[in-house]
Motif scaffolding. Sequence first.
Motif, short mmCIF file in Angstrom:
data_model
loop_
_atom_site.label_atom_id
_atom_site.label_comp_id
_atom_site.label_asym_id
_atom_site.label_seq_id
_atom_site.Cartn_x
_atom_site.Cartn_y
_atom_site.Cartn_z
N LYS A 43 1.00 -1.14 -0.07
CA LYS A 43 0.04 -0.02 -0.08
C LYS A 43 0.87 1.26 0.00
O LYS A 43 2.16 1.31 0.23
CB LYS A 43 -0.91 0.15 1.34
CG LYS A 43 -1.75 -1.37 1.31
CD LYS A 43 -3.11 -1.16 0.54
CE LYS A 43 -4.11 -2.25 0.80
NZ LYS A 43 -3.28 -3.74 0.84
N THR A 44 0.29 2.35 -0.44
CA THR A 44 0.98 3.50 -0.23
C THR A 44 1.39 3.99 1.15
O THR A 44 0.32 3.89 1.91
CB THR A 44 -0.04 4.70 -0.87
OG1 THR A 44 -0.46 4.49 -2.14
CG2 THR A 44 0.61 6.14 -0.80
N GLY A 45 2.65 4.37 1.16
CA GLY A 45 3.15 4.70 2.56
C GLY A 45 3.60 3.40 3.32
O GLY A 45 4.58 3.67 4.25
N ASP A 46 3.71 2.26 2.67
CA ASP A 46 4.59 1.30 3.31
C ASP A 46 5.97 1.52 2.77
O ASP A 46 6.54 1.98 1.89
CB ASP A 46 4.28 -0.24 2.59
CG ASP A 46 2.58 -0.35 3.04
OD1 ASP A 46 2.36 0.07 4.03
OD2 ASP A 46 2.06 -1.53 2.40
N ILE A 47 6.78 0.66 3.74
CA ILE A 47 8.25 0.71 3.61
C ILE A 47 8.45 -0.75 3.37
O ILE A 47 8.06 -1.54 4.20
CB ILE A 47 8.90 1.27 4.71
CG1 ILE A 47 8.84 2.67 5.04
CG2 ILE A 47 10.49 0.93 4.64
CD1 ILE A 47 9.45 3.48 6.06
N VAL A 48 9.29 -0.92 2.36
CA VAL A 48 9.44 -2.21 1.87
C VAL A 48 10.94 -2.57 1.29
O VAL A 48 11.60 -1.53 1.05
CB VAL A 48 8.77 -2.93 0.70
CG1 VAL A 48 7.04 -2.89 0.86
CG2 VAL A 48 8.81 -1.91 -0.44
N THR A 49 11.51 -3.70 1.40
CA THR A 49 12.91 -3.96 0.73
C THR A 49 12.89 -4.47 -0.62
O THR A 49 11.76 -5.01 -1.03
CB THR A 49 13.36 -5.20 1.60
OG1 THR A 49 13.50 -4.87 2.96
CG2 THR A 49 14.98 -5.38 0.97
#
Length: 402
Positions: free
Chosen positions: A282-288
């Motif tokens: 989702k928008t705003g998520d922090i992912v690798t």
Amino acid sequence: MSEEVKVEQAEVTQEESMANVTFLKKGDIVKGKVIKVDSDQAIVDVGYKYDGVIPLRELSSVQIEDAAEGIGAGQEVELKVLTIDDHKEKLVLSKRAIDSEKAWDKLNADMENKTVLEAKVAEVVKGGLVVDVGLRGFVPASMVERTFVEDFSDYKGRTLRLRVKEMDKEKNKVVLSQKDVLDEEFDVKKKETLSKISVGQTLDGTVQRLTQFGAFIDIGGVDGLVHISEMAWHHVETPSEVVKEGDKVKVQVLKVDPENERISLSIRATQPGPWQSISSIKTGDIVTGTVKRLVNFGAFVEVAPGVEGLVHISQISHKHVATPQEVLKEGQQVQVKVLDMNPDEKRISLSIKETEEAPAREPREPRPERERAPRKQESISHEEGFKTTLGDKFGDMLSKFK
């Protein structure tokens, strides 16, 4: 009965017997019946005063280990007389000679008519296979199958379907091919398959061979190409990462060219697209993610298999970055924040700097103050000076108007 009568009857019987005896000579063709089969020879009754022998080497045009492989008891056969010696009662016959003569005529007609023959593999030799076609026939290794065969050790005893390629009676040479038969059958099946398939069809196939640029898939008598770009939704370096020869796969038909007999296929089109599998992001998520490509205006980072988003150069670092290569390299693992998502247009905007704390601003140094006289005092002094100067200058003139 008198002795004279007995002698006369015996002489008559002997004369009748001699009259019924067939006189044979070398080269004659005779018919006989096999009465016994040993390991190294066969005994045959040809209606002569003694039986004939067919040696093992004269039973077949190809090498056999046992006489029973080439003939059976009770069998009616046509034979050629090789040698005859009445004194030793020795009659040597050949089945091979008759079979060979008949075979030359038959094979010549088969070659003209392009007849498909069936023959059993008698020997595996260097360079190919030996088959029994009434005489010794040779199938070169390159003419056995449509594809390369490395080991023929298990071909002995197999029955092949063959076509005569070349004959030379003087050299006792007969060359045959199974590949020609298989190629012809393949072409027929290929045209039939091409007429039935259409763009968009999903078919079952078998991986036939791999190349640097893709994989050839058998979809029922015809091979189609899955280009490396159509093997998976994610980037593929070599086809062997995805499939291997013999694998069963589902493919979708992308393009059919009957004139050139070419079919373009896709494996990835039969699988869910990567954008359908990222509903959890989702928008705003922090992912690798993994840096896949660097361009002048930023970096493309893969956040899910086959899903890449853009980190604009302005979103790489809080510090000024002239080129992405200054701080990033391909294959690097990075943390990114999702700024915006548009699955319909297959676009994701990402930021690396939004995952990092902005550096504190350095305090500004105070500016030095300028030394200057009070503005008000200067004005007064100037005004007073101005008045004194006017009175002094115009005083006499003004006094005349009083």
